[in-house]
Design a protein around this motif. Structure first.
Motif, mmCIF file in Angstrom:
data_model
loop_
_atom_site.group_PDB
_atom_site.id
_atom_site.type_symbol
_atom_site.label_atom_id
_atom_site.label_comp_id
_atom_site.label_asym_id
_atom_site.label_seq_id
_atom_site.Cartn_x
_atom_site.Cartn_y
_atom_site.Cartn_z
ATOM 1 N N PHE A 1 37.662 -28.651 8.477
ATOM 2 C CA PHE A 1 37.602 -27.931 9.531
ATOM 3 C C PHE A 1 36.602 -26.378 8.409
ATOM 4 O O PHE A 1 36.932 -25.227 9.534
ATOM 5 N N MET A 2 36.612 -25.948 7.580
ATOM 6 C CA MET A 2 35.807 -25.249 7.200
ATOM 7 C C MET A 2 34.243 -24.294 7.409
ATOM 8 O O MET A 2 33.760 -23.856 7.701
ATOM 9 N N CYS A 3 34.282 -25.671 7.977
ATOM 10 C CA CYS A 3 32.459 -25.383 8.779
ATOM 11 C C CYS A 3 33.019 -26.141 10.727
ATOM 12 O O CYS A 3 31.850 -25.846 10.957
ATOM 13 N N GLY A 4 33.932 -26.488 10.769
ATOM 14 C CA GLY A 4 34.022 -25.984 12.110
ATOM 15 C C GLY A 4 34.936 -27.507 12.763
ATOM 16 O O GLY A 4 35.999 -27.340 12.380
ATOM 17 N N ASP A 5 34.631 -27.995 13.796
ATOM 18 C CA ASP A 5 35.205 -28.930 14.425
ATOM 19 C C ASP A 5 34.838 -30.394 14.812
ATOM 20 O O ASP A 5 34.124 -31.235 15.773
ATOM 21 N N GLY A 6 33.640 -30.779 13.354
ATOM 22 C CA GLY A 6 32.414 -31.785 13.066
ATOM 23 C C GLY A 6 31.929 -32.020 14.509
ATOM 24 O O GLY A 6 30.595 -31.402 14.748
ATOM 25 N N CYS A 7 32.175 -33.064 15.495
ATOM 26 C CA CYS A 7 31.573 -33.240 16.552
ATOM 27 C C CYS A 7 31.040 -32.257 18.080
ATOM 28 O O CYS A 7 30.795 -32.656 18.807
ATOM 29 N N ASP A 8 32.658 -31.347 17.904
ATOM 30 C CA ASP A 8 32.790 -30.905 19.231
ATOM 31 C C ASP A 8 32.003 -29.067 18.156
ATOM 32 O O ASP A 8 32.338 -27.581 18.375
ATOM 33 N N GLY A 9 30.827 -28.787 17.550
ATOM 34 C CA GLY A 9 30.324 -27.825 16.960
ATOM 35 C C GLY A 9 30.510 -27.274 15.611
ATOM 36 O O GLY A 9 31.958 -28.033 14.494
ATOM 37 N N GLY A 10 30.025 -26.827 14.919
ATOM 38 C CA GLY A 10 30.131 -25.925 13.557
ATOM 39 C C GLY A 10 29.260 -24.659 13.349
ATOM 40 O O GLY A 10 28.824 -24.070 13.868
ATOM 41 N N TYR A 11 29.618 -24.240 12.002
ATOM 42 C CA TYR A 11 28.738 -23.136 12.050
ATOM 43 C C TYR A 11 27.962 -23.664 10.771
ATOM 44 O O TYR A 11 28.242 -24.303 9.870
ATOM 45 N N PRO A 12 26.216 -23.205 11.035
ATOM 46 C CA PRO A 12 25.560 -23.929 9.828
ATOM 47 C C PRO A 12 25.703 -22.624 8.491
ATOM 48 O O PRO A 12 25.345 -23.928 8.043
ATOM 49 N N ILE A 13 26.240 -21.508 8.540
ATOM 50 C CA ILE A 13 26.121 -21.063 6.762
ATOM 51 C C ILE A 13 27.634 -22.203 5.986
ATOM 52 O O ILE A 13 27.705 -21.819 4.875
ATOM 53 N N ALA A 14 27.866 -22.247 7.049
ATOM 54 C CA ALA A 14 29.693 -23.041 6.696
ATOM 55 C C ALA A 14 28.459 -24.167 6.053
ATOM 56 O O ALA A 14 29.413 -24.597 4.954
ATOM 57 N N ALA A 15 28.091 -24.632 6.661
ATOM 58 C CA ALA A 15 27.055 -26.019 6.288
ATOM 59 C C ALA A 15 26.612 -25.791 5.205
ATOM 60 O O ALA A 15 26.704 -26.745 4.018
ATOM 61 N N TRP A 16 26.078 -24.674 4.411
ATOM 62 C CA TRP A 16 24.654 -24.571 3.361
ATOM 63 C C TRP A 16 26.416 -24.063 2.326
ATOM 64 O O TRP A 16 25.751 -24.838 0.496
ATOM 65 N N ARG A 17 27.217 -23.939 2.885
ATOM 66 C CA ARG A 17 28.469 -23.414 1.654
ATOM 67 C C ARG A 17 28.769 -24.603 1.334
ATOM 68 O O ARG A 17 29.443 -24.769 0.147
ATOM 69 N N TYR A 18 28.951 -25.727 2.080
ATOM 70 C CA TYR A 18 30.044 -26.972 1.326
ATOM 71 C C TYR A 18 28.476 -27.534 0.707
ATOM 72 O O TYR A 18 28.974 -28.444 0.008
ATOM 73 N N LEU A 19 26.884 -27.557 0.823
ATOM 74 C CA LEU A 19 26.072 -27.758 -0.064
ATOM 75 C C LEU A 19 26.287 -27.313 -1.270
ATOM 76 O O LEU A 19 25.663 -27.939 -2.239
#
Length: 352
Positions: free
Chosen positions: A159-177
């Motif tokens: 949930f930190m990035c959004g909803d997986g296959c139902d969409g997410g947030y690019p900047i949250a993806a980079w924070r995960y990286l």
């Protein structure tokens, strides 16, 4: 209740039910109709001001509008809690930039830059854009030709990035990286490289489960992780975006997709016709100017090579077309986990 009041109440209920029914019919007609129409192709190709060519892209031949929207996996707007601590980078204007720049030729030894992937019937573009750009940057900065795992990010960020296959947030993806890193694609390959292109695809594929275990033999999940040093946004000034790409490599961008984008074949895209369909994330790899003097961005999409110009497309630069310059994100590759110490006191480079 009097008979007159009862009659009036019944009429009111009839109106409400009729409105709900008609609204549902309108929604169904606008989301489940066939996506592609020859009339749109003709409209765009006959418009001398369009600047780009349209076609009935075969990958979407059986898609409905609802299925197309499923591919557009960037949630807008990005919540403030994702943006509060994220720096916005600018670059000195003193750097002289080339009029044309293509990361595929500048860093021709980096095979991932020119690779076009497909995210199937899943709104995972937000994850693809981030992982693709970081893979490119590992090659540019460390000369490591590796393909990192979209599946790791898509399945495990939660949930930190959004909803997986139902969409997410690019900047949250980079924070995960930065926090968690991602393993290689060999360790955790993408769950769906074929997608769904026939009628009746809905409901679309669910988000894959986070298993944290390499699929390939002789690979260890923790040792396969690759990280980003940081996560940042780039100023919407085109010079800042160009400088970032010129110095550090491709970036992830998101923009608003209209119906006509599904028809793109060649040229410099700008919105001509159709309604808003959703938000989409792609990889920005360069820029240039046409013979007619129109400035453009050069980007890699994830809809396979049957779409657009062999999977790539151009969009008008400098006018924030479809919000393309509003949300540019990136990060630098990290040396973390690349050198591992062993009990004998020696060290060995990561061989992926």
């Amino acid at each position: 209740m009097t008979r007159r009041m009862s009659t009036a109440f019944g009429f009111l209920i009839w109106l409400i039910l009729g409105f709900i029914s008609s609204s549902s019919q309108v929604e169904a007609s606008t989301t489940h109709h066939q996506l592609l129409h020859t009339s749109i192709v003709d409209q765009i190709n006959r418009d001398p001001t369009a600047g780009w060519r349209a076609t009935l892209n075969p990958g979407f031949s059986n898609y409905t509008s609802a299925q197309f929207k499923r591919l557009l996996g960037v949630k807008k707007p990005t919540p403030q809690y994702h943006l509060g601590s994220i720096p916005i980078l600018t670059h000195p204007k003193s750097l002289k930039l080339p009029s044309n720049f293509d990361a595929r030729t500048v860093w021709s030894h980096c095979t991932t830059i020119a690779t076009i992937l497909g995210h199937g019937h899943c709104g995972s573009c937000w994850a693809f854009g981030a992982v693709e750009a970081l893979s490119d940057r590992f090659c540019i900065h460390f000369r490591m030709n590796i393909s990192l795992s979209v599946n790791d990010l898509l399945a495990c960020c939660g949930f930190m990035c959004g909803d997986g296959c139902d969409g997410g947030y690019p900047i949250a993806a980079w924070r995960y990286l930065v926090r968690n890193g991602v393993v290689t694609d060999k360790c955790d390959p993408y769950f769906d490289d074929a997608g769904c292109s026939h009628p009746g695809c809905e409901p679309a594929f669910p988000t894959p489960k986070c298993e944290k275990k390499c699929k390939g033999k002789n690979q260890i999940w923790e040792e396969s992780k690759h990280f980003s040093v940081n996560a940042y946004r780039i100023s919407s000034d085109p010079h800042d975006i160009m400088t970032e790409i010129y110095q550090n490599g491709p970036v992830e961008v998101s923009f608003t997709v209209y119906e006509d984008f599904a028809y793109y074949k060649s040229g410099v895209y700008k919105h001509v016709t159709g309604d808003v369909m959703g938000g989409h994330a792609v990889k920005l790899i360069g820029w240039g100017t046409t013979k007619e003097g129109e400035d453009y961005w050069l980007l890699a999409n994830q809809w396979n090579r049957s779409w657009g110009d062999d999977g790539f497309f151009k969009i008008r630069r400098g006018t924030n077309e479809c919000g393309i310059e509003d949300d540019v994100v990136a990060g630098l590759p990290s040396t973390k986990n690349l050198i591992r110490k062993y009990s004998d006191g020696g060290a060995k480079s990561d061989d992926v």
